[in-house]
Design a protein around this motif. Structure first.
Motif, PDB file in Angstrom:
ATOM      1  N   LYS A   1       0.828  -1.212   0.000  1.00 45.22           N
ATOM      2  CA  LYS A   1       0.000   0.000   0.000  1.00 45.22           C
ATOM      3  C   LYS A   1       0.858   1.255   0.000  1.00 45.22           C
ATOM      4  O   LYS A   1       0.521   2.247  -0.650  1.00 45.22           O
ATOM      5  CB  LYS A   1      -0.923  -0.014   1.227  1.00 45.22           C
ATOM      6  CG  LYS A   1      -1.933  -1.163   1.227  1.00 45.22           C
ATOM      7  CD  LYS A   1      -2.874  -1.080   2.400  1.00 45.22           C
ATOM      8  CE  LYS A   1      -2.168  -1.273   3.736  1.00 45.22           C
ATOM      9  NZ  LYS A   1      -1.548  -2.607   3.880  1.00 45.22           N
ATOM     10  N   SER A   2       1.968   1.220   0.728  1.00 46.27           N
ATOM     11  CA  SER A   2       2.829   2.401   0.774  1.00 46.27           C
ATOM     12  C   SER A   2       3.503   2.664  -0.576  1.00 46.27           C
ATOM     13  O   SER A   2       3.928   3.785  -0.856  1.00 46.27           O
ATOM     14  CB  SER A   2       3.893   2.242   1.864  1.00 46.27           C
ATOM     15  OG  SER A   2       4.726   1.122   1.580  1.00 46.27           O
ATOM     16  N   ILE A   3       3.585   1.610  -1.416  1.00 41.02           N
ATOM     17  CA  ILE A   3       4.197   1.789  -2.735  1.00 41.02           C
ATOM     18  C   ILE A   3       3.401   2.793  -3.564  1.00 41.02           C
ATOM     19  O   ILE A   3       3.970   3.604  -4.302  1.00 41.02           O
ATOM     20  CB  ILE A   3       4.302   0.432  -3.467  1.00 41.02           C
ATOM     21  CG1 ILE A   3       5.290  -0.475  -2.731  1.00 41.02           C
ATOM     22  CG2 ILE A   3       4.715   0.620  -4.917  1.00 41.02           C
ATOM     23  CD1 ILE A   3       5.404  -1.861  -3.354  1.00 41.02           C
ATOM     24  N   LEU A   4       2.079   2.725  -3.436  1.00 37.12           N
ATOM     25  CA  LEU A   4       1.252   3.685  -4.179  1.00 37.12           C
ATOM     26  C   LEU A   4       1.581   5.118  -3.776  1.00 37.12           C
ATOM     27  O   LEU A   4       1.677   6.013  -4.623  1.00 37.12           O
ATOM     28  CB  LEU A   4      -0.220   3.400  -3.932  1.00 37.12           C
ATOM     29  CG  LEU A   4      -0.772   2.090  -4.516  1.00 37.12           C
ATOM     30  CD1 LEU A   4      -2.224   1.932  -4.120  1.00 37.12           C
ATOM     31  CD2 LEU A   4      -0.611   2.068  -6.021  1.00 37.12           C
ATOM     32  N   LEU A   5       1.745   5.351  -2.478  1.00 38.33           N
ATOM     33  CA  LEU A   5       2.086   6.691  -2.016  1.00 38.33           C
ATOM     34  C   LEU A   5       3.479   7.086  -2.467  1.00 38.33           C
ATOM     35  O   LEU A   5       3.724   8.239  -2.824  1.00 38.33           O
ATOM     36  CB  LEU A   5       1.978   6.768  -0.493  1.00 38.33           C
ATOM     37  CG  LEU A   5       0.589   6.493   0.099  1.00 38.33           C
ATOM     38  CD1 LEU A   5       0.608   6.697   1.612  1.00 38.33           C
ATOM     39  CD2 LEU A   5      -0.460   7.366  -0.548  1.00 38.33           C
ATOM     40  N   ASP A   6       4.410   6.122  -2.467  1.00 36.99           N
ATOM     41  CA  ASP A   6       5.760   6.405  -2.969  1.00 36.99           C
ATOM     42  C   ASP A   6       5.710   6.843  -4.435  1.00 36.99           C
ATOM     43  O   ASP A   6       6.391   7.794  -4.852  1.00 36.99           O
ATOM     44  CB  ASP A   6       6.664   5.189  -2.817  1.00 36.99           C
ATOM     45  CG  ASP A   6       7.023   4.906  -1.375  1.00 36.99           C
ATOM     46  OD1 ASP A   6       6.991   5.856  -0.566  1.00 36.99           O
ATOM     47  OD2 ASP A   6       7.327   3.745  -1.048  1.00 36.99           O
ATOM     48  N   CYS A   7       4.912   6.128  -5.221  1.00 38.99           N
ATOM     49  CA  CYS A   7       4.817   6.438  -6.650  1.00 38.99           C
ATOM     50  C   CYS A   7       4.132   7.786  -6.877  1.00 38.99           C
ATOM     51  O   CYS A   7       4.551   8.566  -7.741  1.00 38.99           O
ATOM     52  CB  CYS A   7       4.068   5.329  -7.383  1.00 38.99           C
ATOM     53  SG  CYS A   7       4.985   3.771  -7.455  1.00 38.99           S
ATOM     54  N   LEU A   8       3.076   8.057  -6.112  1.00 40.84           N
ATOM     55  CA  LEU A   8       2.408   9.341  -6.239  1.00 40.84           C
ATOM     56  C   LEU A   8       3.350  10.472  -5.825  1.00 40.84           C
ATOM     57  O   LEU A   8       3.426  11.516  -6.493  1.00 40.84           O
ATOM     58  CB  LEU A   8       1.147   9.358  -5.388  1.00 40.84           C
ATOM     59  CG  LEU A   8       0.332  10.658  -5.432  1.00 40.84           C
ATOM     60  CD1 LEU A   8      -0.122  10.967  -6.856  1.00 40.84           C
ATOM     61  CD2 LEU A   8      -0.871  10.569  -4.492  1.00 40.84           C
TER      62      LEU A   8
END
Length: 555
Positions: free
Chosen positions: A35-42
């Motif tokens: 889930k944190s990957i999405l925030l990293d990408c954003l």
């Protein structure tokens, strides 16, 4: 509002396309699912500084594309215009990360800098979480939050204008004082120089006239001798006598020769007249070179005095007259400077009075707003099971500036009798999350089109408290967009749109993917969040009970 997020070859994601919607968007999944990957990408596409190893193993580069919808008055439009980009109804951000760490960004298909991306991110996305050190937890932002809560835009504009006017008045006074100090430091020199120039009183073009007269005087004796000889040669003992004799002799012979001698006699008459004129001119010239014994000395003294004064001041002798005018003008500035300084001091005093009045009005408005915010926070904390906690907006004097002369800090006391302190130092993890959520609810007065993201802000709470958290997130999402990464089934059940983040093994690679959930799949996911790996009918029933009416199929 965030419309879509397209991720390619970033971390554990090979290809992912997500379409987000208005309202409350929830992302759930097991711990470590990504889930944190999405925030990293954003964060990457928005230019945030974060981890460097973002490219998926085996890929040559990673890429993230984000599309945002812009309202007509969205603040991103001003940033785009100022940076030379067009501002339409949608904004497309694209950023690529190479294996060598080099990052390249585009805004609407035009190359852009990370600085512009970060400026846009400030108005596009607002992130809140337990590690929120740039937003609500940062005391440097608290004054701006309080001003926004109170709607003090007009008061701030007035105070900033008065502060700018005060700085301008002080600068003018400082520059004038520095100029006066400089002039005063050379006042003695100026007065001495002006006195010298006034005593000499040099005139324009005087040097050339004096130099010509001096040369004439120096040659005077020789000129007088030459003129005297010429006068003697032409006067009664010279040419004049000889011509007179010739006339007399010719007149005696003229009677015998009738009119033959008339032309010579007429010519000699004219010669006598011209000779008389020449003699008078020589006599005038002799008088002009007659000088008194001290005249040459006086002329040389004045000429040398002018040249010496010119060398002293580094100007030409013919410039001494204008130099005197300039120095006298500088003296006049000194003599009249005290009046100017008095006028400027009065201007500074008036500007200070206007700023003091604006700042005082701003302070009073902030004090009133602080009381309202504290009361609103107490009302929000009760349903979050923090009715014994106390939130205080603390105002203290600060150095004057464009935003007034107040320092603002949000402090909390979690239990009666406990000391009050900064949010992140006093509250535990779960308490901090609830404080931040309550504060965000109170401060929400229209978020300017921002997408608010809450990263596990509900961690450490459950039951009725988690439900209260979810309902406040749901209220924040009304008319806007909120993305929530959550482990709470109560929060997940209140989402208008639900995605599950999961890991899958493909060959020898572990990949993360995000799956939009149907109504039945939402029941299964919320049941998993309630019961763990072993999903029972009781857990499914509990999940259905959590979901609002119409969000889950009836059985």
């Amino acid at each position: 509002m965030l419309l879509s997020l397209d991720i390619r070859d970033m971390l554990l994601i090979d290809r992912l396309e997500l379409d987000f919607r208005p309202g409350l968007n929830v992302l759930t999944g097991e711990t470590g699912a990504g889930k944190s990957i999405l925030l990293d990408c954003l964060g990457f596409v928005l230019g945030w500084r974060g981890r460097a190893d973002l490219v998926r193993s085996g890929a040559e580069q990673g890429e993230v594309v984000a599309e945002f919808a812009l309202s007509p008055d969205h603040p991103a439009r001003a940033i785009l215009t100022e940076s030379g980009f067009g501002a339409g109804d949608t904004l497309l951000l694209r950023r690529v990360n190479g294996l060598d760490g080099r990052k390249t960004a585009w805004i609407n298909d035009r190359r852009a800098s990370g600085e512009v991306l970060r400026a846009l991110s400030e108005v596009l996305v607002e992130l809140h979480g337990q590690q929120d050190d740039k937003g609500l937890l940062n005391p440097r932002n608290h004054r701006a939050f309080l001003d926004a809560f109170a709607g003090l835009e007009a008061e701030l504009t007035r105070t900033r204008a008065d502060w700018a006017a005060l700085r301008k008045a002080r600068k003018a006074q400082s520059e004038a004082q520095a100029w006066m100090d400089e002039l005063t430091a050379e006042e003695e020199f100026l007065r001495h120089a002006v006195a010298e120039l006034d005593a000499l009183d040099p005139q324009p073009d005087e040097e050339a006239a004096l130099d010509s007269q001096r040369r004439l005087m120096q040659q005077g004796e020789r000129l007088r001798q030459d003129l005297a000889r010429a006068h003697q040669a032409l006067s009664g003992e010279g040419a004049e006598r000889l011509i007179a004799d010739a006339l007399r002799w010719l007149e005696d012979a003229a009677e015998a020769l009738e009119d033959r001698l008339d032309p010579p006699l007429a010519a000699l008459g004219r010669v006598m007249d011209d000779l008389a004129d020449a003699t008078r001119g020589i006599e005038d010239a002799i008088e002009s070179v007659e000088f008194s014994p001290g005249a040459l000395e006086a002329t040389e003294e004045r000429l040398f005095a002018m040249r010496g004064l010119a060398r002293k001041h580094g100007v030409l002798a013919d410039e001494l007259h204008s130099l005197g005018d300039s120095l006298r003008a500088r003296l006049a500035l000194i003599d009249g400077g005290s009046d100017d300084l008095t006028r400027l001091a009065d201007g500074v005093a008036a500007a200070e009075a206007r700023y003091d009045a604006s700042a005082a009005k701003l302070t009073a408005a902030r004090a009133a707003a602080a009381e309202h915010l504290d009361a609103a926070m107490q009302a929000e904390l009760v349903p979050l099971r923090m009715d014994r906690a106390q939130f205080t907006t603390r105002l203290t004097p600060a150095d004057p500036g464009p935003d007034g002369r107040d320092a603002v800090q949000f402090v909390v006391r979690t239990n009666p009798g406990a000391p009050a302190g900064a949010l992140d130092r006093i509250a535990s993890g779960g308490e901090l999350s609830r404080f931040l959520l309550a504060l965000k609810v109170c401060l929400a007065r229209g978020n300017g089109g921002q997408t608010m993201i809450f990263d596990e802000i509900d961690r450490g709470v459950g039951g009725a408290t988690a439900d209260a958290v979810g309902r406040r997130l749901q209220a924040l999402a009304a008319g806007g967009q909120v993305l929530v990464v959550t482990h709470s089934p109560q929060v997940a059940a209140l989402g208008a749109h639900h995605w599950r983040v999961e890991k899958r093994v493909r060959g020898e690679q572990t990949l993360s993917q995000v799956v939009p959930l149907s109504a039945d799949e939402r029941i299964e996911e919320i049941a998993r969040m309630l019961a763990g790996d072993s999903i029972t009918e009781a857990a499914r029933a509990a999940a259905r009970a959590l979901l609002p009416e119409g969000a889950a199929p009836r059985i």
